[in-house]
Design an enzyme around this catalytic site. Structure first.
Site, PDB file in Angstrom:
ATOM      1  CE  LYS A   9       5.523  19.249  16.913  1.00 42.39           C
ATOM      2  NZ  LYS A   9       6.526  18.609  17.800  1.00 42.39           N
ATOM      3  N   GLY A  21       2.090  11.771  18.451  1.00 42.41           N
ATOM      4  CA  GLY A  21       2.337  10.798  17.396  1.00 42.41           C
ATOM      5  C   GLY A  21       2.108  11.374  16.011  1.00 42.41           C
ATOM      6  CD  GLU A  51       7.455  21.809  19.449  1.00 42.10           C
ATOM      7  OE1 GLU A  51       7.224  21.390  20.591  1.00 42.10           O
ATOM      8  OE2 GLU A  51       7.865  21.074  18.528  1.00 42.10           O
ATOM      9  CD  GLU A  95       4.241  13.980  20.915  1.00 42.95           C
ATOM     10  OE1 GLU A  95       3.992  12.773  21.144  1.00 42.95           O
ATOM     11  OE2 GLU A  95       3.927  14.547  19.866  1.00 42.95           O
ATOM     12  NE  ARG A 130       2.224   4.038  23.770  1.00 41.68           N
ATOM     13  CZ  ARG A 130       2.433   5.202  23.186  1.00 41.68           C
ATOM     14  NH1 ARG A 130       1.833   6.293  23.641  1.00 41.68           N
ATOM     15  NH2 ARG A 130       3.253   5.310  22.153  1.00 41.68           N
TER      16      ARG A 130
HETATM   17  C1  MV4 Z   1       8.785  17.676  15.249  1.00 35.90           C
HETATM   18  C2  MV4 Z   1       9.689  17.483  14.177  1.00 35.90           C
HETATM   19  C3  MV4 Z   1      10.446  18.570  13.772  1.00 35.90           C
HETATM   20  N1  MV4 Z   1      10.324  19.759  14.387  1.00 35.90           N
HETATM   21  N2  MV4 Z   1       8.716  18.892  15.835  1.00 35.90           N
HETATM   22  C4  MV4 Z   1       6.487  13.566  14.920  1.00 35.90           C
HETATM   23  C5  MV4 Z   1       5.660  12.806  15.890  1.00 35.90           C
HETATM   24  C6  MV4 Z   1       5.703  13.553  17.168  1.00 35.90           C
HETATM   25  N3  MV4 Z   1       6.056  12.675  18.233  1.00 35.90           N
HETATM   26  C7  MV4 Z   1       6.693  14.646  16.970  1.00 35.90           C
HETATM   27  N4  MV4 Z   1       7.174  14.568  15.644  1.00 35.90           N
HETATM   28  C8  MV4 Z   1       8.050  15.468  15.144  1.00 35.90           C
HETATM   29  N5  MV4 Z   1       8.008  16.701  15.709  1.00 35.90           N
HETATM   30  C9  MV4 Z   1       9.460  19.902  15.411  1.00 35.90           C
HETATM   31  N6  MV4 Z   1       9.361  21.101  16.004  1.00 35.90           N
HETATM   32  C10 MV4 Z   1       9.770  16.197  13.623  1.00 35.90           C
HETATM   33  C11 MV4 Z   1       8.951  15.190  14.102  1.00 35.90           C
HETATM   34  C12 MV4 Z   1       9.123  13.873  13.544  1.00 35.90           C
HETATM   35  C13 MV4 Z   1       8.920  13.589  12.167  1.00 35.90           C
HETATM   36  C14 MV4 Z   1       8.475  14.542  11.258  1.00 35.90           C
HETATM   37  C15 MV4 Z   1       8.293  14.243   9.929  1.00 35.90           C
HETATM   38  C16 MV4 Z   1       8.533  12.950   9.463  1.00 35.90           C
HETATM   39  C17 MV4 Z   1       8.947  11.976  10.336  1.00 35.90           C
HETATM   40  C18 MV4 Z   1       9.145  12.284  11.683  1.00 35.90           C
HETATM   41  C19 MV4 Z   1       9.595  11.280  12.564  1.00 35.90           C
HETATM   42  C20 MV4 Z   1       9.793  11.580  13.885  1.00 35.90           C
HETATM   43  C21 MV4 Z   1       9.569  12.880  14.364  1.00 35.90           C
END
Ligand code: MV4
Length: 452
Positions: free
Chosen positions: A158, A164, A200, A288, A292
């Site tokens: 990341k 986002g 992560e 996260e 806002r």
């Molecule tokens: C993740 C995750 C799975 N594992 N982190 C996406 C946006 C950001 N706010 C964090 N997100 C994610 N982080 C780990 N370690 C899954 C998401 C995630 C997501 C991933 C793929 C498709 C749709 C998603 C929707 C929400 C969160």
């Protein structure tokens, strides 16, 4: 309280902020670009100032133009809304230096949470549960490879400056890590000017649940329950609901207490959102924080009876929270559908055009937050959100049938909207059972495209 507030935003959120200000007896000045001369916000605001051409960089991101306009019109505070400069710590700093109050947290809090690696580190220090991964940013590829080997694949790289979902890369095994590391770094570098990455373990099946927090400048900070935000397409939320279908008093109490502890540890003020992932075993992890007001704030308003934008204004003006955690009650169920000017049949392609007829839904338990009116021309320069249909029901089943009814009533002609898509989604068995996670919408879209 403030006498006059400058609104550095557009669209439905500018309208929402004007409404809160007017109910509190505050006059408003709204910024507008040359493309937004005929906007509803300009019509509803007491004053409006053109801050530049259509391109966001020359208007809604143009800090000198915005701050000059706020000062010349005699405003005492600036509301940044969401997007644009709302999470820019330098903007917050300059606003404060110009003796204006930024309606939001301190520049320090915005900066800490804006660096997602720093946020992760700060929340680990505060004792919040986090996904196994790097403590903070990765020094180099070797460190990433070593750490990934320890925690096990798949892992997720990341961007520290991201959030986002921008600059994220899934790494399934060691053979992919060099390529993924290089691409993610390059992507982050060009998108944010900062290539720092953290890592992560990847949770393939999880629900995205966030906790709303609200803090004043006197050390009081409470949470307002959770929002279920798993229904996303390319990290854009399409439907949100409160409470989560898997939420219960115990989970809410534990996640809420962690959100409050985390936010308090950085002396957080104003409204904010702590994002968590909830795994199928019921474990949750901080990912996260958003510093806002969020697009989906109305669903929390409908189940708590609190006006979050008014509270933003009050706490920014130094007022104390007049409610304690024990006063917060979650009543009934709320759902929001984001209506975009997009064609869901054509990969959600944005569609501009002139709104021929606009007839918002109404009746019991229905709220429409929108900047539309009949005859309005939708500019293509900005994001495609047209309206938020928000409903309240005494339980989830009533909220779903009310949403279906509201979507059926809603008339927006002249432009293609995502209303038909939401109508189909409200009928989907998995959605109706509350049985979904972050991968659900992609599979629903596949089925939807085949059917239509
Ligand atoms: C993740 C995750 C799975 N594992 N982190 C996406 C946006 C950001 N706010 C964090 N997100 C994610 N982080 C780990 N370690 C899954 C998401 C995630 C997501 C991933 C793929 C498709 C749709 C998603 C929707 C929400 C969160």
């Amino acid at each position: 309280m403030f006498e006059k507030v400058f609104i550095a935003n557009r669209g439905e959120i500018a309208v929402r902020i004007i409404r809160a200000c007017h109910e509190l007896g505050i006059r408003t000045v709204v910024a507008y670009s040359q493309a937004d001369r005929d906007s509803l916000a300009v019509r509803l605001s007491d004053e409006a100032v053109c801050v530049g051409p259509a391109a966001p960089g020359k208007s809604y991101l143009n800090a000198p133009a915005l701050i000059s306009a706020a000062l010349i019109t005699g405003c005492d505070a600036v509301h940044p809304g969401y997007g644009f400069l709302s999470e820019n710590p330098y903007f917050a700093e300059i606003v404060n230096q110009c003796r204006l109050v930024l309606i939001g947290p301190t520049p320090e809090a915005i900066a800490t949470m804006g660096d997602k690696a720093a946020a992760r580190e700060a929340m680990i220090t505060a004792g919040l549960p986090s996904i196994p991964g790097s403590q903070t940013t990765l020094a180099n590829l070797d460190e990433a490879r070593e750490l990934a080997r320890q925690i096990g694949y798949p892992v997720l790289l990341k961007a520290a400056a991201g959030g986002g979902g921008r600059g994220m890369r899934i790494v399934n095994d060691e053979s992919e890590i060099q390529q993924a590391y290089t691409t993610a770094r390059g992507e982050a570098e060009s998108a944010f000017g900062k290539g720092d990455l953290y890592l992560e373990k990847f949770l393939p099946v999880a629900r995205h649940i966030e906790i709303q927090v609200l803090g004043d400048e006197h050390g009081n900070l409470i949470h307002l329950g959770e929002r279920e935000c798993s229904i996303q397409r390319r990290h854009q939320k399409l439907v949100e609901e409160a409470p989560s279908p898997v939420g219960n008093a115990d989970l809410r109490q534990r996640m809420g207490a962690d959100a409050v502890r985390g936010a308090k540890s950085i002396n957080y003020t104003g409204v904010g959102t702590m994002e968590f992932l909830l795994d199928p075993e019921g474990n949750y992890y901080f990912i996260e924080m958003n510093t806002r007001i969020q697009v989906e704030h109305p669903i929390t308003e409908l189940v708590t009876g609190l006006d979050l934008v008014k509270w933003q204004l009050r706490v920014a003006a130094g007022e104390r929270l007049t409610l304690s955690q024990a006063d917060v009650r979650i009543n009934g169920h709320s759902i929001e559908c984001r209506i975009n000017a997009e064609d869901a049949q054509r990969d959600f392609r944005p569609e501009g055009g002139e709104v021929d007829l606009y007839l918002p839904p109404g009746g019991p338990g229905v709220r429409m937050d929108s900047h539309l009116y009949s005859g309005y021309t939708i500019p293509t320069t900005y994001d495609s959100l047209l309206a938020k249909v928000v409903v309240w029901g005494s339980d989830r089943a009533e909220a779903i049938s009310r949403m279906s009814r509201a979507l059926d009533e809603c008339i927006i002609t002249g432009v293609t909207t995502t209303i038909p898509f939401h109508q189909a989604l409200m009928q989907d068995d998995n959605f109706r059972r509350g049985d979904f996670s972050t991968g659900y919408l992609a599979s629903f879209i596949e089925r939807y495209r085949v059917k239509q």
